[in-house]
Design a protein around this motif. Structure first.
Motif, short mmCIF file in Angstrom:
data_model
loop_
_atom_site.label_atom_id
_atom_site.label_comp_id
_atom_site.label_asym_id
_atom_site.label_seq_id
_atom_site.Cartn_x
_atom_site.Cartn_y
_atom_site.Cartn_z
N LEU A 56 0.70 -1.31 -0.01
CA LEU A 56 -0.07 -0.09 -0.05
C LEU A 56 0.95 1.38 0.17
O LEU A 56 0.42 2.26 -0.55
CB LEU A 56 -1.03 0.01 1.23
CG LEU A 56 -2.00 -1.18 1.22
CD1 LEU A 56 -2.98 -1.08 2.46
CD2 LEU A 56 -2.69 -0.84 0.06
N CYS A 57 2.32 1.05 0.62
CA CYS A 57 2.95 2.45 0.33
C CYS A 57 3.24 2.83 -0.94
O CYS A 57 3.61 3.99 -1.26
CB CYS A 57 4.35 2.01 1.41
SG CYS A 57 5.32 0.55 0.59
N GLN A 58 3.35 1.87 -1.75
CA GLN A 58 3.67 2.12 -3.21
C GLN A 58 2.51 2.76 -3.93
O GLN A 58 2.67 3.49 -5.17
CB GLN A 58 3.95 0.85 -4.11
CG GLN A 58 5.05 0.10 -3.38
CD GLN A 58 6.45 1.05 -3.44
OE1 GLN A 58 6.86 1.47 -4.60
NE2 GLN A 58 7.05 1.38 -2.36
N LYS A 59 1.11 2.76 -3.31
CA LYS A 59 -0.10 3.47 -3.88
C LYS A 59 -0.26 4.77 -3.49
O LYS A 59 -1.31 5.56 -3.90
CB LYS A 59 -1.09 2.51 -3.65
CG LYS A 59 -1.16 1.28 -4.46
CD LYS A 59 -2.19 0.33 -4.42
CE LYS A 59 -1.81 -1.00 -4.87
NZ LYS A 59 -2.74 -2.20 -4.54
N GLN A 60 0.69 5.27 -2.52
CA GLN A 60 0.33 6.65 -1.97
C GLN A 60 1.54 7.45 -2.35
O GLN A 60 2.58 7.00 -2.69
CB GLN A 60 0.17 6.65 -0.29
CG GLN A 60 1.41 6.16 0.24
CD GLN A 60 1.22 5.98 1.62
OE1 GLN A 60 0.49 6.17 2.21
NE2 GLN A 60 2.20 5.66 2.63
N LYS A 61 1.48 8.70 -2.34
CA LYS A 61 2.48 9.69 -2.51
C LYS A 61 3.37 9.80 -1.71
O LYS A 61 4.64 9.85 -1.69
CB LYS A 61 1.88 11.02 -2.71
CG LYS A 61 1.52 11.62 -4.19
CD LYS A 61 1.19 12.98 -4.43
CE LYS A 61 1.21 13.36 -5.68
NZ LYS A 61 0.98 14.51 -6.26
N ALA A 62 2.92 9.72 -0.41
CA ALA A 62 3.85 9.96 0.96
C ALA A 62 4.95 8.74 0.89
O ALA A 62 4.60 7.60 0.72
CB ALA A 62 3.22 9.90 2.23
N TYR A 63 6.21 8.98 1.47
CA TYR A 63 7.13 8.03 1.76
C TYR A 63 7.17 7.79 3.11
O TYR A 63 8.02 8.28 3.75
CB TYR A 63 8.51 8.57 1.42
CG TYR A 63 8.92 8.61 -0.27
CD1 TYR A 63 9.52 7.64 -0.97
CD2 TYR A 63 8.47 9.97 -0.78
CE1 TYR A 63 9.69 7.96 -2.40
CE2 TYR A 63 8.72 10.09 -2.18
CZ TYR A 63 9.49 8.83 -2.89
OH TYR A 63 9.66 9.13 -3.97
N GLU A 64 5.95 6.81 3.25
CA GLU A 64 5.73 6.24 4.55
C GLU A 64 5.29 4.78 4.50
O GLU A 64 4.47 4.90 3.70
CB GLU A 64 5.15 7.19 5.68
CG GLU A 64 3.68 7.70 5.08
CD GLU A 64 3.34 8.93 5.97
OE1 GLU A 64 2.03 8.83 5.86
OE2 GLU A 64 4.10 9.78 6.42
N CYS A 65 5.27 4.23 5.88
CA CYS A 65 4.64 3.09 5.86
C CYS A 65 3.17 3.39 6.21
O CYS A 65 2.58 4.52 6.82
CB CYS A 65 5.05 2.01 6.89
SG CYS A 65 4.43 0.68 7.05
#
Length: 190
Positions: A56-65
Motif C-alpha cells: 500500500l505504501c507504493q500506492k500513496q504519494k507519501a514516503y511512509e508505511c
C-alpha cells in the motif's frame, strides 16, 4: 547548519558493546555541533514484526508505511536526517532482529515503477553509517554486505566502523584505542 544524525541502536542491551559505540560516536558528532537523536529499536512498539508486503505504501504519494506504529515514526525521522547510523551487534552473521524490523519497513521509503524500470527514494544522497561489533572475528563481512548493497542501490554514501573481537557485552570499553577512534569517526559526520 548542523547535520542531523539519526542513530538507530539495534541492541537490546543498554550497556553493551553497541551502546559504547553509539556513546562514543555521539560524543564525536556532538563535539562538532551535530544534532543527534538516538532511538533504541529494541524498545519500540510494533503492530507487525516487519513489513507485511501489503504494498500500500507504493500506492500513496507519501514516503511512509501505512502501518501507524513506532516504526513509521522512525521512518519519518529517517527522511529528514542527513546521516542515518545503524548500530548493531553481530547476531548469527547479521544485524539484530530489533534493527532488521526497521530495515524491512524501509521498503516504504522507495517508490518503484516496474513498467518503467525506475526507482525513486527520499534516501538518495544521504549518508548511511554502520557501527557494529562482534565477539570474535568471524562474520563481519556477512553483516556488512546488506548495508553496502542498500547504500549502493539507494544512492546513499556509506561508511562503517566495525570492531571484531570486541569480546562479551561491555568488553569493548577495555579495548585500547577504540574509544578514541570511534569519537574521531563520529566527528567526520558532523
Amino acid at each position: 547548519m548542523p547535520k542531523k544524525i539519526l542513530i538507530l541502536s539495534g541492541s537490546p542491551k543498554k550497556n553493551g558493546n553497541t551502546a559504547a559505540l553509539v556513546e562514543w560516536f555521539t560524543e564525536g558528532a556532538v563535539s562538532k555541533s551535530a544534532k543527534v537523536e538516538l532511538i533504541h529499536t529494541a524498545f519500540l512498539k510494533y503492530k507487525f514484526p516487519g513489513c507485511t508486503s501489503c504494498r500500500l505504501c507504493q500506492k500513496q504519494k507519501a514516503y511512509e508505511c501505512v502501518i501507524e506504529d513506532d516504526a513509521n515514526l522512525v521512518l519519518r525521522k529517517m527522511t529528514s536526517a542527513d546521516v542515518i547510523v545503524m548500530a548493531t551487534p553481530l547476531y548469527f552473521f547479521a544485524a539484530s532482529a530489533q534493527l532488521k524490523v526497521l530495515i524491512d519497513r524501509m521498503f516504504s521509503l522507495y517508490k518503484w515503477d516496474n513498467a518503467a524500470n525506475t526507482m525513486r527514494t527520499v534516501l538518495r544522497g544521504k549518508m548511511l553509517v554502520l557501527l557494529a561489533s562482534a565477539y570474535e572475528d568471524v562474520g563481519m563481512d556477512a553483516l556488512e554486505k546488506p548495508f553496502v548493497l542498500t547504500a549502493d542501490y539507494t544512492g546513499m554514501k556509506y561508511r562503517s566502523f566495525l570492531v571484531p573481537n570486541a569480546g562479551e557485552s561491555g568488553d569493548i570499553r577495555k579495548k585500547s584505542g577504540v574509544r578514541k577512534k570511534v569519537v574521531a569517526f563520529g566527528q567526520k559526520f558532523a
